[in-house]
Enzyme design. Sequence first.
Site, short mmCIF file in Angstrom:
data_model
loop_
_atom_site.label_atom_id
_atom_site.label_comp_id
_atom_site.label_asym_id
_atom_site.label_seq_id
_atom_site.Cartn_x
_atom_site.Cartn_y
_atom_site.Cartn_z
N ASP A 137 0.86 -1.19 0.00
CA ASP A 137 0.00 0.00 0.00
C ASP A 137 0.89 1.23 0.00
OD1 ASP A 137 0.91 0.22 2.64
OD2 ASP A 137 -1.03 -0.27 3.52
N ASP B 209 -9.06 -1.72 14.23
CA ASP B 209 -10.38 -1.70 13.57
C ASP B 209 -10.53 -2.88 12.59
OD1 ASP B 209 -8.52 -1.00 11.67
OD2 ASP B 209 -9.58 0.80 10.97
N HIS C 153 -8.49 -3.57 10.06
CA HIS C 153 -7.98 -3.35 8.70
C HIS C 153 -6.70 -4.12 8.46
CE1 HIS C 153 -5.19 -0.14 10.28
NE2 HIS C 153 -4.44 -0.57 9.28
#
Lengths: 239, 239, 239, 239
Positions: B66, B129, B131
């Site tokens: 990413d 969370d 992710h």
Amino acid sequence: MKFIITDSYEEMSTVAGQHLLGYMYQNKRVNMSITAGNTPMRMYEQLVPQVKGKPYFDNVHYYNFDEIPFKGTNELGVTISNLAKSFFRPAEIPEERIHVLDENNYETHDARLKADGGLDVILLGIGADGHFCGNLPNTTQVHDETVAVPTTPEMREVLLGEVGGDATKVPDFYVTMGPKAVMQARNIIMFANGKHKAEIVKQAFFGEITNAIPSSILQLHPSITVILDKDAASLLPEF
Amino acid sequence: MKFIITDSYEEMSTVAGQHLLGYMYQNKRVNMSITAGNTPMRMYEQLVPQVKGKPYFDNVHYYNFDEIPFKGTNELGVTISNLAKSFFRPAEIPEERIHVLDENNYETHDARLKADGGLDVILLGIGADGHFCGNLPNTTQVHDETVAVPTTPEMREVLLGEVGGDATKVPDFYVTMGPKAVMQARNIIMFANGKHKAEIVKQAFFGEITNAIPSSILQLHPSITVILDKDAASLLPEF
Amino acid sequence: MKFIITDSYEEMSTVAGQHLLGYMYQNKRVNMSITAGNTPMRMYEQLVPQVKGKPYFDNVHYYNFDEIPFKGTNELGVTISNLAKSFFRPAEIPEERIHVLDENNYETHDARLKADGGLDVILLGIGADGHFCGNLPNTTQVHDETVAVPTTPEMREVLLGEVGGDATKVPDFYVTMGPKAVMQARNIIMFANGKHKAEIVKQAFFGEITNAIPSSILQLHPSITVILDKDAASLLPEF
Amino acid sequence: MKFIITDSYEEMSTVAGQHLLGYMYQNKRVNMSITAGNTPMRMYEQLVPQVKGKPYFDNVHYYNFDEIPFKGTNELGVTISNLAKSFFRPAEIPEERIHVLDENNYETHDARLKADGGLDVILLGIGADGHFCGNLPNTTQVHDETVAVPTTPEMREVLLGEVGGDATKVPDFYVTMGPKAVMQARNIIMFANGKHKAEIVKQAFFGEITNAIPSSILQLHPSITVILDKDAASLLPEF
């Protein structure tokens, strides 16, 4: 994902069978889960003479991935009966290499597969509604391993057909490897033929991953091969 | 799924590094995608002296999965800068074996990976969370390969922190390998440490697969190893 | 063939251990044959705390590849005793995962290994005379699988040392996996350290394949890694 | 070692071709080295319609493992000409996936194979004298990689036949992958048919490993499959 587009049902059958043989020839125990139904009929006809009486396939173990039991009887279920008829019996596969999944052992099926070394390959068909194994739309969830699926009023007619039309034999549930269980296989082969499968093949492999099309989840597998005849492939994008 | 519960962050780091080394020692080109962030800091400290100046790791190629670009500059993005600082520079990895994913090439990233032979392994952290990579809840969809994710008002503060507090550098989008792209890796390693990760680890790997917890999809991968310290594992069921 | 040249015995030990760990971390049964002797001493010291009490290594099975029995006693042989002392006991490996090769079962050792799925990896040292396992010059032949090697007058002194100096315990034969049995392993690791090994390492891996240097046959294996300290590598050609 | 005993040359050809297809269907670059000569003739006839015009085999790269050049001409050599005639041309394999070994490039053949990722599989025949590739008795040595073999008076007649009877075209040497080069392939397939091969098959795979029977060295490979018709298998021990 590898796509193999063949010219005909005959060629699709040959290519699918060659994929299985590629696994079977390995010099180690090989665990395969194979499908019953119409799609594999010609493949099994081709494979039977190649497998029957061949000691070099003694390393191959077979598992079924779903089962519709007959209620109130001790008969073998629908799936394993079909597999026996189309492949196990004519190919003379001995019982000790056929590992039955049924209503009595489905809760330990995943643990047994793991103890046996896991599936090397699972061969799947696809339904016009996008189902694979017994994962019909709105039955199992993505995280289900091998589970029982309760019979709903909507399914009753299909199940009645599967058990041969005797309403007393319609089971209260069938069993199936769920999406998570299928995805644990090291390799997946899916095959389909005919124009009536073209739309669902396109949706399942080139559309969104959605519960409405259970087999769309298979897009996520790192080693899946999709074998189609040209009719089933007729709506795919160029690639 | 294989779970490895270690006693400490130190041991988690060692075990994760040993997993990478197990791939790296192979006598063939090895493609790895590795994570930036806090979780791997100690692992990289341990790996640097084992990798620096070692010609027997010339077969290893690195990819980032990413990137948060800095807006309006030609600087390297946040992820690759962090990887360079914590690993590539101290380990003296030459540029030709570092394959950058960024805002300019993300649309060809999946094709490039495929041409390069695919990822042998991807090492992932998990956010509180749920992710993984840039797959935050309500950003990418399961069938996304490598994509751009537009900056939303809710993300702005996090991104502001990532780019160092200069509001003019907050990008309009970041890029990430989506769930489908990550799932194509032949092997996945996820690691996590600390009590603040215990709840999400439990939910991600022992709960339902749901878009609300993006990393829960990783349950479906046929070859995933989860490496935890005992704090991150403290809410798991016995097994 | 992959060569890994390390700076020291310490580093050679670490790298060899990491290779083993790379296999051990796999999510499947792993069969390893590991060596006793001096070379692995530091490696085992490093491995013990990483393996002891770790349930995630319950998949690993250990085999010894040779044995010098004590004559006229029921004691465990020299090799397995050494392995027990340096690794199995301190690492608390349970007996059911230790598969002993000895004077009673060597004739069925190859069949047992095959039934167990074959060796994933065998870790070998090399003698200054070029021997590996019990394949000393002029003892076994290249096509030997696991065999008994009769004690010759020339060997007697060495064997006397091995059994602790008691002449009544010198066996009439020892057992070893022969070259053909060793070559069946899917992967081979050989390691060596010290200047006294430099000449034989050069001859074994960069010279002719000859019965006079038994380990030279290992050049033919498609997946062998040779891990050396710089002293043992000091006579190798540049590469 | 896995032995597959088939009923006929036809079936041997089918089974050998299925082995190759098993490799070819993989979703990655596949490097194969395949044999010319009489044994594979029927296999190629069967394979041609399955391979010709199939884009899903674009991942397959072909190498020849030996070559007899025509002296004093620029013609393609004997081996590659035969392969072209029996397989490459009718199957329409494009040139960029045919990697020729010849008198000009044999010294870099091993390095090229290594750079290309190594051979996934090599398909070999066996001569009545026990040769494989160009490894005739008393030509190459076990540790030879790809080498040139000088023409000896004894070979001249055979070579004269190979080049079509024109004495001016008999080369001063031919080239071949030596035993060590062949053994580097990850998998080996050897096939043979006919009663005239029965004795050598027995000697090569159930006898001693000896330079007098070059192919006996293949016993040492950890992944070799031997495919025979019943005539070629007629002298094998029961197993």
